[in-house]
Structure formats: C-alpha cells, structure tokens
Design an enzyme around this catalytic site. Structure first.
Site, PDB file in Angstrom:
ATOM      1  N   GLU A 231      16.079  59.634  45.370  1.00  0.00           N
ATOM      2  CA  GLU A 231      14.757  60.212  45.579  1.00  0.00           C
ATOM      3  C   GLU A 231      14.371  60.197  47.052  1.00  0.00           C
ATOM      4  O   GLU A 231      13.721  61.125  47.547  1.00  0.00           O
ATOM      5  CB  GLU A 231      13.719  59.444  44.763  1.00  0.00           C
ATOM      6  CG  GLU A 231      13.929  59.473  43.259  1.00  0.00           C
ATOM      7  CD  GLU A 231      14.890  58.386  42.771  1.00  0.00           C
ATOM      8  OE1 GLU A 231      15.072  58.274  41.545  1.00  0.00           O
ATOM      9  OE2 GLU A 231      15.453  57.656  43.618  1.00  0.00           O
TER      10      GLU A 231
ATOM     11  N   PRO B 252      30.174  49.925  44.335  1.00  0.00           N
ATOM     12  CA  PRO B 252      29.125  49.531  43.384  1.00  0.00           C
ATOM     13  C   PRO B 252      27.782  50.156  43.750  1.00  0.00           C
ATOM     14  O   PRO B 252      27.473  50.358  44.925  1.00  0.00           O
ATOM     15  CB  PRO B 252      29.078  48.000  43.522  1.00  0.00           C
ATOM     16  CG  PRO B 252      30.401  47.630  44.126  1.00  0.00           C
ATOM     17  CD  PRO B 252      30.756  48.772  45.030  1.00  0.00           C
ATOM     18  N   ARG B 253      26.993  50.413  42.735  1.00  0.00           N
ATOM     19  CA  ARG B 253      25.696  51.049  42.946  1.00  0.00           C
ATOM     20  C   ARG B 253      24.731  50.139  43.702  1.00  0.00           C
ATOM     21  O   ARG B 253      23.975  50.590  44.547  1.00  0.00           O
ATOM     22  CB  ARG B 253      25.088  51.432  41.590  1.00  0.00           C
ATOM     23  CG  ARG B 253      23.684  52.033  41.659  1.00  0.00           C
ATOM     24  CD  ARG B 253      23.704  53.443  42.170  1.00  0.00           C
ATOM     25  NE  ARG B 253      22.402  54.080  42.089  1.00  0.00           N
ATOM     26  CZ  ARG B 253      22.152  55.315  42.495  1.00  0.00           C
ATOM     27  NH1 ARG B 253      23.137  56.040  43.000  1.00  0.00           N
ATOM     28  NH2 ARG B 253      20.962  55.844  42.400  1.00  0.00           N
TER      29      ARG B 253
ATOM     30  N   MET C  81      25.976  50.166  52.850  1.00  0.00           N
ATOM     31  CA  MET C  81      24.997  51.092  52.288  1.00  0.00           C
ATOM     32  C   MET C  81      24.846  52.306  53.200  1.00  0.00           C
ATOM     33  O   MET C  81      25.036  52.221  54.404  1.00  0.00           O
ATOM     34  CB  MET C  81      23.646  50.392  52.131  1.00  0.00           C
ATOM     35  CG  MET C  81      23.676  49.180  51.194  1.00  0.00           C
ATOM     36  SD  MET C  81      24.199  49.581  49.518  1.00  0.00           S
ATOM     37  CE  MET C  81      22.845  50.655  49.018  1.00  0.00           C
ATOM     38  N   GLY C  82      24.497  53.434  52.584  1.00  0.00           N
ATOM     39  CA  GLY C  82      24.217  54.648  53.338  1.00  0.00           C
ATOM     40  C   GLY C  82      25.447  55.373  53.844  1.00  0.00           C
ATOM     41  O   GLY C  82      25.333  56.228  54.722  1.00  0.00           O
ATOM     42  N   GLU C  83      26.619  55.062  53.307  1.00  0.00           N
ATOM     43  CA  GLU C  83      27.862  55.686  53.787  1.00  0.00           C
ATOM     44  C   GLU C  83      28.618  56.417  52.684  1.00  0.00           C
ATOM     45  O   GLU C  83      29.796  56.709  52.835  1.00  0.00           O
ATOM     46  CB  GLU C  83      28.772  54.624  54.403  1.00  0.00           C
ATOM     47  CG  GLU C  83      28.225  53.985  55.659  1.00  0.00           C
ATOM     48  CD  GLU C  83      29.280  53.191  56.410  1.00  0.00           C
ATOM     49  OE1 GLU C  83      29.436  53.434  57.624  1.00  0.00           O
ATOM     50  OE2 GLU C  83      29.958  52.352  55.789  1.00  0.00           O
TER      51      GLU C  83
ATOM     52  N   ASN D  40      23.954  61.485  40.386  1.00  0.00           N
ATOM     53  CA  ASN D  40      23.973  62.849  40.919  1.00  0.00           C
ATOM     54  C   ASN D  40      25.359  63.250  41.428  1.00  0.00           C
ATOM     55  O   ASN D  40      25.899  62.590  42.322  1.00  0.00           O
ATOM     56  CB  ASN D  40      22.960  62.924  42.074  1.00  0.00           C
ATOM     57  CG  ASN D  40      22.649  64.337  42.457  1.00  0.00           C
ATOM     58  OD1 ASN D  40      23.391  65.249  42.155  1.00  0.00           O
ATOM     59  ND2 ASN D  40      21.541  64.528  43.139  1.00  0.00           N
ATOM     60  N   PRO D  41      25.936  64.326  40.893  1.00  0.00           N
ATOM     61  CA  PRO D  41      27.254  64.780  41.350  1.00  0.00           C
ATOM     62  C   PRO D  41      27.201  65.764  42.510  1.00  0.00           C
ATOM     63  O   PRO D  41      28.239  66.301  42.921  1.00  0.00           O
ATOM     64  CB  PRO D  41      27.818  65.474  40.107  1.00  0.00           C
ATOM     65  CG  PRO D  41      26.609  66.085  39.464  1.00  0.00           C
ATOM     66  CD  PRO D  41      25.464  65.109  39.727  1.00  0.00           C
TER      67      PRO D  41
ATOM     68  N   GLU E 176      26.532  65.426  45.777  1.00  0.00           N
ATOM     69  CA  GLU E 176      27.145  65.022  47.049  1.00  0.00           C
ATOM     70  C   GLU E 176      28.644  65.273  47.090  1.00  0.00           C
ATOM     71  O   GLU E 176      29.144  65.850  48.060  1.00  0.00           O
ATOM     72  CB  GLU E 176      26.811  63.564  47.358  1.00  0.00           C
ATOM     73  CG  GLU E 176      25.353  63.368  47.761  1.00  0.00           C
ATOM     74  CD  GLU E 176      25.065  61.952  48.234  1.00  0.00           C
ATOM     75  OE1 GLU E 176      25.914  61.066  48.010  1.00  0.00           O
ATOM     76  OE2 GLU E 176      24.003  61.739  48.832  1.00  0.00           O
TER      77      GLU E 176
END
Length: 415
Positions: free
Chosen positions: A59, A263-264, A304-306, A330-331, A333
């Site tokens: 989001e 991992p999420r 994170m963020g990569e 979400n697919p 990306e």
C-alpha cells in the site's frame, strides 16, 4: 449501535494492544518509539494537511506513486502519511524522504482519532486499498473531512464478512466521498456492503503503473553471474519448508540451480536461516557480504526494500502467501520485469490479477512443492518457454496501465 459495541470491545482490548506493541518493540525495535502516535499524539501542524494512510509495503508503494504525482503539480502541499507497520514506514522514508511527514497510524478509539484530527489538521484523507476503521470514518465525516478510498480492493471473502454487519458497513461506506476501485468486481462488492453507485469509480490498479527501475547486472548478488536462479518471494511461516523441499528436488535434476528465499516479515529472518541450515543446503545472506559464495545453493534475502533487485536477477518467480492460506501477494513486480510467475492455490486476495496473468499464459498455478519443483525444472531446461511466459506477463501489465492518472485526477478535485 454496532459501532458503539465495537468501540466498547476495542476499549477492553486496548491494554492487550499496548502489551502487544511493547512486545513487538523488541522485534523489530522500530515499534517502540511511536507508541504515543498510536494514541494520536503527533506534532501539531501549522497548516492544513493532506493525510494518506497505508498499511504496509504494498500500500505504501501505491501511495508513494500518488504523492509523487501530486507533488509534481502542487509542490507546496503539506502531506502526512500514516502506516501501520515499520515495513511501510521504511518504504515511505525511502521513497519520499523529507517531502512528507510520517506517523504511525492512530488506533481506532474516538478520543484518539479526534486528537489526531486536531493535531494533524487534515482537509482530506486518502486511504489505500481496504482500511475500514469505524471510528476513523465516523469522526472524519462528523468533522466534514472528505475521505477517498484509492486503489480500492475487496475480496469476495471480505465482502461476505462485511455483509454480516451490514448496518456498520453501510455507515462506513457513507463516510466516503469516492471509492476508486481497481475493477468492476471490486466496485460491485463495495456497493453490496452499502456504497452508493454514484460514489464508485473504477480507476484500475495503480500498481500496474509501477516504473521499471534500472539495475546493474546482478547487483543483488553479483557472484551468481551465469547461474540459473529462481526466487520464492514474500514467504510466510510454513511455506519456507515447502520451498526448500522443492529446491532439493530441483537440484537433483538441475544441480547448478540457485534459490533466493525472501521471507515476508523481517522478524522471521533468523528462523528461516536456521531452516536453511537444517535442510543441508549451503547458504549465503544478502545482508552479510562476507558470506557470499558462488557455490551457495540458497541466498536468504534478509534485507528490506530490495525485492525488485532480487526479482531482477531471477529467471523464474514464485509468489508466496499462496501455499499458506494468506491469499497470495501482488504478482505485478515480477511481471513488470518480464519474469514468469508461479503461484500456489491460495490467491483470493489477488484473484483478478492472477486470473488475467494465468489466462494470458504469463503465470501458472501449482498445488504443492512437487508441482513447483517440476515446473521450475521445466522452465530451467527450456529457457525459451520461460522467456515467453515472462513476455506474456509483461503484456498484461502494459494493457492495464493508466490507473495512476485517473486516481490523481479524482483526488485533485478535493485539494
């Protein structure tokens, strides 16, 4: 009546929420500092603000796209962004820096939201996707502050739950001036739970308008140049074991195959690292360059963020949250990078997107780790098939672009 009952239950649960926030402050520590913000204690604004709310990473990315577009046109806007998680906060800081002010989202108590409104002085709230908080919406409407739901999604499962509390759902829907739904099905579901048809606009999914970033070759893990790589992205508890079993099966047929396991949630990095070690597969960690080894069979994506960088060096992608009953992730990306997309059977949060990708031949569903391994081996041994799937996935993205401009156009009417 239902809102009063909900508020009473929330007040009774508030001490437990505080305990939970304190507990989570130890992992990760970013939760500790904003406890006061959870109760609406934020810095006072000297001028009216535009308030955006996003839950977490996905989001936040959509919110960033909207905010950048608005600031290009109106650079003097005072924008506040709230997020629920540290992951979302990090995305906002990385994507917007000091162009906006960030706070953690206030909890849904009447006194808290009224305090937040007094201090933040919003003249408009834009909520991303599906964050329906009864007291937020009631008091914003009472304060005559318009609320827009952008990139609005509502799964069939969620719609059925809201229909069981129809009076409260209708009260929440009445607070919105517009709901910008990602497709006709979502718009219809919002109307089923009380939204009037004149407030529903189908704008498409902003996430299709993602910009394709530019990366240097194998920037994410340079020692794997020339290797065949697949990625298990955004995995949840219970899925990592299945992914590792699949990779062991893959390595029996394609010994040089490499896996990126991401991992999420960051609090699971260490436990997943132990799972990899226990599996007997050799491991490197993205966060530890001294562990990087060309011969590593698994790279743990513990930063994170990569994610886009990780997708970029992958030949095949599997999107997590779909073997566990999470509903998928979400697919878009991997698809925007022209990567073939695989998923498990639980995709109810993204039925429409996956449905279109699967129908176009850009994605495929697998039921278990054995089917996952078989499909990845097939794609690794026939790279032209993998390339074709990736191109079909990209074509779906290109057909669906344009939601960002439509969304910004509606928001501008309330500035």
């Amino acid at each position: 009546m239902l809102r009063y009952l909900y508020t009473l239950l929330y007040i009774l649960a508030a001490p437990l929420l505080c305990v939970r926030w304190v507990y989570k402050s130890f992992k990760p520590p970013q939760y500790r500092e904003p406890l006061r913000e959870r109760f609406g204690i934020v810095s006072k604004e000297s001028s009216e603000s535009i308030w955006f709310h996003a839950v977490s990473m996905g989001e936040s990315n959509a919110a960033i796209a909207i905010i950048k577009s608005l600031l290009d046109k109106f650079p003097d806007l005072n924008i506040i962004v709230t997020t629920t998680t540290p992951t979302g906060a990090r995305q906002i800081h990385n994507g917007l820096g000091d162009k906006v002010k960030h706070h953690y989202s206030p909890c849904d108590l009447p006194g808290t939201i009224k305090r937040f409104i007094r201090r933040a002085r919003p003249k408009l709230l834009v909520i991303m996707e599906t964050e329906l908080w009864p007291n937020w919406l009631h008091h914003l409407k009472s304060s005559q502050i318009p609320v827009i739901l952008a990139n609005g999604r509502l799964s069939e499962r969620s719609a059925q739950k809201y229909e069981k509390i129809c009076s409260l759902s209708k009260e929440m829907m009445d607070a919105f001036v517009k709901v910008l739904a990602v497709n006709n099905q979502d718009a219809e579901r919002f109307q089923r739970i009380g939204l009037t048809s004149d407030k529903a606009i189908v704008t498409g999914n902003i996430k299709f308008d993602i910009n394709i970033p530019q990366f240097s070759d194998h920037e994410y893990y340079p020692v794997w140049k020339g290797r065949t790589v697949w990625i298990a992205a955004s995995t949840h508890k219970g899925e990592d074991e299945l992914v590792l079993k699949a990779h062991q099966l893959i390595c029996e047929q394609v010994p040089e195959a490499c896996l990126i396991l991401v991992p999420r949630h960051p609090e699971r990095f260490e436990s997943v690292a132990r799972l990899i070690s226990d599996s007997g597969l050799s491991m490197a960690r993205r966060s530890q360059p001294d562990s990087w080894d060309e011969g590593a069979q698994v790279l743990l994506g513990d930063t994170m963020g990569e994610m886009m960088k990780a997708f970029n060096i992958s030949d095949i992608t599997w999107v997590g949250g779909s073997f566990a009953e999470i509903g998928g992730h979400n697919p878009i990306e991997p698809a925007v990078l022209a990567k073939p997309v695989l998923t498990g059977p639980y995709i109810f949060n993204f039925n429409e997107i996956f449905g279109e990708l699967i129908a176009a031949g850009g994605a495929q569903m697998v039921q278990n780790e054995s089917e996952l391994a078989d499909k990845i081996v097939e794609l690794m041994k026939t790279p032209e098939l993998a390339h074709g799937m990736g191109q079909k996935a990209l074509q779906v993205i290109e057909r669906n672009r344009g939601a960002l401009d439509k969304t910004v156009s509606v928001i501008e009417q309330y500035l």
